[in-house]
Every structure is written in structure tokens, then in C-alpha cells.
Enzyme design. Structure first.
Site, PDB file in Angstrom:
ATOM      1  N   GLU A 150       3.992   1.966  -0.658  1.00 42.19           N
ATOM      2  CA  GLU A 150       3.623   3.099  -1.706  1.00 42.19           C
ATOM      3  C   GLU A 150       3.345   4.488  -0.955  1.00 42.19           C
ATOM      4  O   GLU A 150       3.392   5.535  -1.378  1.00 42.19           O
ATOM      5  CB  GLU A 150       2.595   2.483  -2.452  1.00 42.19           C
ATOM      6  CG  GLU A 150       2.217   3.288  -3.624  1.00 42.19           C
ATOM      7  CD  GLU A 150       3.347   3.332  -4.496  1.00 42.19           C
ATOM      8  OE1 GLU A 150       3.269   4.431  -5.403  1.00 42.19           O
ATOM      9  OE2 GLU A 150       3.968   2.514  -4.682  1.00 42.19           O
ATOM     10  N   GLY A 170       0.855  11.015   6.463  1.00 47.35           N
ATOM     11  CA  GLY A 170      -0.446  10.292   5.785  1.00 47.35           C
ATOM     12  C   GLY A 170      -1.821  10.665   6.869  1.00 47.35           C
ATOM     13  O   GLY A 170      -1.837  10.759   7.926  1.00 47.35           O
ATOM     14  N   SER A 187       1.789  -0.625   6.749  1.00 49.33           N
ATOM     15  CA  SER A 187       2.938  -1.750   7.164  1.00 49.33           C
ATOM     16  C   SER A 187       2.576  -3.004   7.780  1.00 49.33           C
ATOM     17  O   SER A 187       3.253  -4.068   7.520  1.00 49.33           O
ATOM     18  CB  SER A 187       3.811  -1.230   8.195  1.00 49.33           C
ATOM     19  OG  SER A 187       4.539  -0.016   7.665  1.00 49.33           O
ATOM     20  N   HIS A 191       4.475   5.790   1.915  1.00 49.14           N
ATOM     21  CA  HIS A 191       5.731   6.249   2.067  1.00 49.14           C
ATOM     22  C   HIS A 191       6.420   6.953   0.970  1.00 49.14           C
ATOM     23  O   HIS A 191       6.729   8.063   0.938  1.00 49.14           O
ATOM     24  CB  HIS A 191       6.799   5.475   2.967  1.00 49.14           C
ATOM     25  CG  HIS A 191       6.124   4.849   4.322  1.00 49.14           C
ATOM     26  ND1 HIS A 191       5.936   3.424   4.560  1.00 49.14           N
ATOM     27  CD2 HIS A 191       6.010   5.361   5.467  1.00 49.14           C
ATOM     28  CE1 HIS A 191       5.439   3.229   5.459  1.00 49.14           C
ATOM     29  NE2 HIS A 191       5.626   4.514   6.344  1.00 49.14           N
TER      30      HIS A 191
END
Length: 283
Positions: free
Chosen positions: A35, A149, A188, A37
Site C-alpha cells: 500500500e 516514503g 515489504s 508503494h
């Protein structure tokens, strides 16, 4: 969506868009998209005409061979996500394409000081791998914008620094950390957590928020006592702490009450999974 695997093909496609005076945006990833990304790509859509997503698990930024081999690979699933988002180019090169002479013989980009402290001290060479691959991608694509991010806050600061000091023309746009409803930052590596660990993981962000509240209430006094209390809480819950401290948000120097903008950086192990998180605050 064009899937491109070679630098030559990428260059030709980029020149095609540049000749049409399109505004280009790059979202660098190592795949295993989540989410966070997706939110970055949606943000990019507000800024640019053409979105390029790179998917490259960069061996140069892993200082542990086993960690590199274990990194989750979900190429076909990632492609489905990117097709739905209607990105323009997926650049997914092989290692030999990006490092024809191997990672040991590759020219690299290194940011002094910032790359060697905090996370850089725990993972020697990691940030050199990050800045080198990001620099290569910037040279290949020459994007107008690139999107990152804020969960990897030290990385973001390092990238902004080398972009400024090496006179890259790309503008860096950052996105606040994307979280699950329970506060756990999307990562991840979350898929490596066992069920019991997945239930414990949100406790990290809870402690970060509680710690910052106490620091603000005490106006920066008794900092070490507050930090140590928080560390004990995490250890009791089963976390192994690598980094949990407060820094100047602009320079990552040690905390000082004279500096208004600060950040708490955390890097911990939960089982065999390394989790990082942070939160900025003003004192």
C-alpha cells in the site's frame, strides 16, 4: 505499461517522451509492492505526465548475502498491481545490466557522515548501495520528480543531500509513512513476520508515540530516562533493539533542546525480521 529490462531500450523510450516534452516521474522500488508503494504512485500521478517505476533488488545495499537471497520476489503480482495503476514504464533490469562489472568494481556515490551514523553504523555500506543505484537511475531516466516514503527517513535525507550536492535537477517528493489501522508501517519485510510477531509489531509505533508525548511533557528533560524506560517496554514485549533514540530532524545530529524539529528513529528486530519506524515532533 511497457516492461523494459535493458538500459538501451529505456534510454530510447525516455528520449521519446522527452521529445514530446513530457514531465517524468520515477518511483524507485525493490518490488514486493504494498500500500505504501501504491500511495507513492498515486501521489506521482498528481505531479507528472509519465510514471516510471523501477523494480530492482539491489545487491549493493545488502551487507548480508542471506538477507539479499531471502528478500521477497513477487514480480508477476507486482506487474498486476502496476497495470491496474496504469503506469507507463516498469524498468526491471537484471543485476548484470546495472552492474556489468559486478558491485565490487562499480563506481559509487557516497554521502559522508549521514551514511555512516545511526542505521549506517549498523549496516556498513548499505547507504552507499542506495545512493549509487538511485544515482544510476536518475542518470538513466533524468526524471523531473522522484518519489520516496518517509519511513526510511535517514535514506530520504541522504538522497536529498546527494541530489543537492551533486547538482541533480530532479525534485524529491516525500510521502508520510503509510500505516495499517493498528499503526504498523507498511513494509515489504512485514510478510516475514510470523502470526504472533505480526500481532506484536504495532507495539513499536505505540511506544514511539508514548515516548514523544513524555519528551514533550517534560520539555526535553530526563531524555535518557524516558528513552530507557521505552526500551525496557519493547524488550519485555520481545523486541531486540538496535536503534531507539531522538535526533535533529534536519541533520540527524544528537538531540538538542535548542532545535525545534526533532525525530525519533527506531530500528528493532522482532524474531528474524528487522523493522524500522520513526516519528517527527516539535519541542
Amino acid at each position: 505499461m511497457h516492461i523494459i529490462k535493458t538500459t538501451d531500450t529505456l534510454f530510447k523510450r525516455i528520449q521519446f517522451f522527452k521529445n514530446k516534452q513530457k514531465i517524468l516521474g520515477l518511483v524507485p522500488t525493490m518490488g514486493n509492492l504494498h500500500e505504501g508503494h501504491i500511495k507513492l504512485i498515486l501521489l506521482a500521478q498528481k505531479y507528472v505526465d509519465i510514471i516510471i517505476v523501477s523494480l530492482f533488488i539491489n545487491p549493493m545495499q545488502f551487507n548480508n548475502e542471506l538477507d539479499f537471497k531471502k528478500y521477497p520476489k513477487t514480480f508477476y503480482k507486482d506487474c498486476e498491481i502496476l497495470k491496474k495503476l496504469k503506469i507507463d514504464i516498469l524498468f526491471a533490469p537484471k543485476i548484470s545490466e546495472m552492474y556489468p562489472n559486478g558491485t565490487k568494481m562499480n563506481t559509487y556515490i557516497q554521502v559522508p557522515k549521514l551514511s555512516e551514523i545511526i542505521e549506517g553504523k549498523s549496516r556498513p555500506g548499505h547507504f552507499t548501495g542506495v545512493t549509487t543505484i538511485v544515482g544510476k537511475l536518475f542518470n538513466l531516466i533524468q526524471p523531473n520528480f522522484s518519489f520516496f516514503g518517509e519511513k526510511d527517513y535517514q535514506q530520504l535525507l541522504i538522497i536529498k543531500t546527494f541530489v543537492k550536492e551533486l547538482n541533480y535537477s530532479v525534485k524529491i517528493i516525500s510521502l508520510p509513512t503509510v500505516r495499517l489501522k493498528n499503526g504498523l508501517a507498511f513494509s515489504s519485510r512485514n510478510r516475514n513476520l510470523k502470526n504472533q510477531e505480526l500481532q506484536k509489531a504495532p507495539f513499536l509505533y505505540q511506544v514511539i508515540k508514548q515516548t514523544i508525548n513524555k519528551i514533550i511533557q517534560n520539555n526535553g528533560k530526563n531524555l535518557h530516562k524516558i528513552i530507557n524506560f521505552s526500551k525496557i517496554s519493547l524488550i519485555k514485549k520481545g523486541f531486540l533493539i538496535d536503534i531507539f533514540d531522538v535526533y535533529n530532524a534536519k541533520t540527524l545530529d544528537n538531540f538538542s533542546k535548542e532545535q525545534k524539529k526533532n525525530i525519533l528513529l527506531a530500528s528493532v528486530w522482532l524474531g528474524k525480521t528487522r523493522l524500522i519506524d520513526n516519528k517527527k515532533f516539535i519541542l
